[in-house]
Design an enzyme around this catalytic site. Structure first.
Site, mmCIF file in Angstrom:
data_model
loop_
_atom_site.group_PDB
_atom_site.id
_atom_site.type_symbol
_atom_site.label_atom_id
_atom_site.label_comp_id
_atom_site.label_asym_id
_atom_site.label_seq_id
_atom_site.Cartn_x
_atom_site.Cartn_y
_atom_site.Cartn_z
ATOM 1 N N THR A 178 46.498 64.991 25.998
ATOM 2 C CA THR A 178 47.025 65.960 26.976
ATOM 3 C C THR A 178 48.549 66.039 26.971
ATOM 4 O O THR A 178 49.113 66.890 27.654
ATOM 5 C CB THR A 178 46.555 65.586 28.399
ATOM 6 O OG1 THR A 178 46.956 64.240 28.692
ATOM 7 C CG2 THR A 178 45.040 65.697 28.503
ATOM 8 N N HIS A 179 49.215 65.195 26.237
ATOM 9 C CA HIS A 179 50.691 65.122 26.311
ATOM 10 C C HIS A 179 51.304 65.202 24.907
ATOM 11 O O HIS A 179 51.721 64.192 24.361
ATOM 12 C CB HIS A 179 51.094 63.811 26.983
ATOM 13 C CG HIS A 179 52.462 63.840 27.588
ATOM 14 N ND1 HIS A 179 53.614 63.575 26.871
ATOM 15 C CD2 HIS A 179 52.859 64.099 28.850
ATOM 16 C CE1 HIS A 179 54.658 63.642 27.673
ATOM 17 N NE2 HIS A 179 54.239 63.969 28.871
ATOM 18 N N PHE A 180 51.437 66.349 24.367
ATOM 19 C CA PHE A 180 51.013 67.684 24.810
ATOM 20 C C PHE A 180 50.160 68.270 23.697
ATOM 21 O O PHE A 180 50.322 67.891 22.541
ATOM 22 C CB PHE A 180 52.227 68.572 25.086
ATOM 23 C CG PHE A 180 52.984 68.219 26.317
ATOM 24 C CD1 PHE A 180 52.561 68.657 27.559
ATOM 25 C CD2 PHE A 180 54.120 67.439 26.226
ATOM 26 C CE1 PHE A 180 53.273 68.344 28.699
ATOM 27 C CE2 PHE A 180 54.827 67.115 27.358
ATOM 28 C CZ PHE A 180 54.415 67.557 28.597
#
Length: 272
Positions: A178-180
């Site tokens: 999720t990052h990123f």
């Protein structure tokens, strides 16, 4: 090691202070994106002064406040605070975020959809409360948390003086899911947490046996370059002052000899 929960010497299990900082950073990021119609978002570049107050217990609900101190075409400066029941948990003066196009990190349409869901907070909480009430009685499900390693190799510990370690940044780390999505980069707060863990290891071997050290203030945290998969982060912590109840250290993380993250001074208090 758990990147989310730490054992506080008096309060027991508590949210790691660096994760409270991440919550404040995310709050500021949402403010930037909502203000620019999801065209821009902020990348954390520095924190002038961080103060830690009471621990955030696992049953606590935090109030997060982000206020704009200045806004230019290139950067935004925030003053932010997390509190619980009117008591300060974390306060940061002058959090500097550089502005970059949102699309470089993730799909703006998906970010907008996530923002819309967050804005339904009260309605979502009511639905969650009804689901909990309808669920069968029994022990609560424990959170499933990824194992996290602050460093892979502890190179050297000189009690009362310094400690060195290495951390290899691997794409298999779950944080990169999720990052990123469009630009994998290690979160700044986890870089800080690696340095704080190394400092804790150093102080544990430098102070009288049985002492427990808690960070109370960080002066001048700087994030000077991205740390990405494939990088090797060299961590170095140096003791500046040390007594039975107080300590301060300086900490730096380097990639290929260049500073990626630095903490000019971290103040700790010790408890038996």
């Amino acid at each position: 090691l758990d990147p989310v929960i730490e054992q506080h010497p008096t309060a027991g299990p508590a949210l790691a202070p660096t994760l409270v900082i991440e919550s404040l950073a995310q709050t500021s990021a949402w403010l930037i994106m909502a203000t620019t119609d999801f065209a821009q978002r902020g990348v954390l570049a520095g924190l002038r002064d961080i103060e830690f107050g009471r621990p955030a217990g696992l049953a606590d609900r935090l109030a997060l406040v982000s206020e704009v101190a200045s806004w230019s075409d290139a950067a935004v400066v925030f003053n932010v605070e997390a509190s619980c029941g009117g008591e300060r948990v974390v306060r940061i003066d002058s959090a500097l975020c550089f502005l970059i196009p949102c699309e470089k990190l993730e799909d703006p349409a998906l970010v907008r959809h996530h923002y819309d869901l967050l804005c339904q907070g009260d309605a979502l909480e009511e639905r969650a409360a009804r689901a909990r009430a309808a669920a069968p009685a029994g022990p609560p499900e424990q959170p499933r948390l990824s194992e996290w390693i602050p460093y892979d190799v502890l190179l050297e510990v000189v009690p009362g003086t310094e400690a060195k370690a290495l951390k290899s940044i691997a794409m298999t780390d779950p944080v990169f899911a999720t990052h990123f999505p469009r630009f994998a980069v290690m979160p700044a707060v986890l870089l800080m947490q690696s340095l704080l863990h190394l400092a804790g290891s150093l102080l544990a071997q430098s102070a009288p046996p049985g002492a427990s050290w808690q960070a109370k203030q960080i002066q001048a945290a700087r994030f000077r370059q991205y740390v990405c998969p494939g990088d090797e982060l060299a961590l170095h912590v140096s003791v500046l002052n040390l007594s039975e109840t107080e300590a301060s250290v300086a900490a730096v993380g380097e990639v290929s000899g260049k500073t990626a993250v630095s903490l000019r001074q971290v103040f700790f208090v010790g408890q038996r």
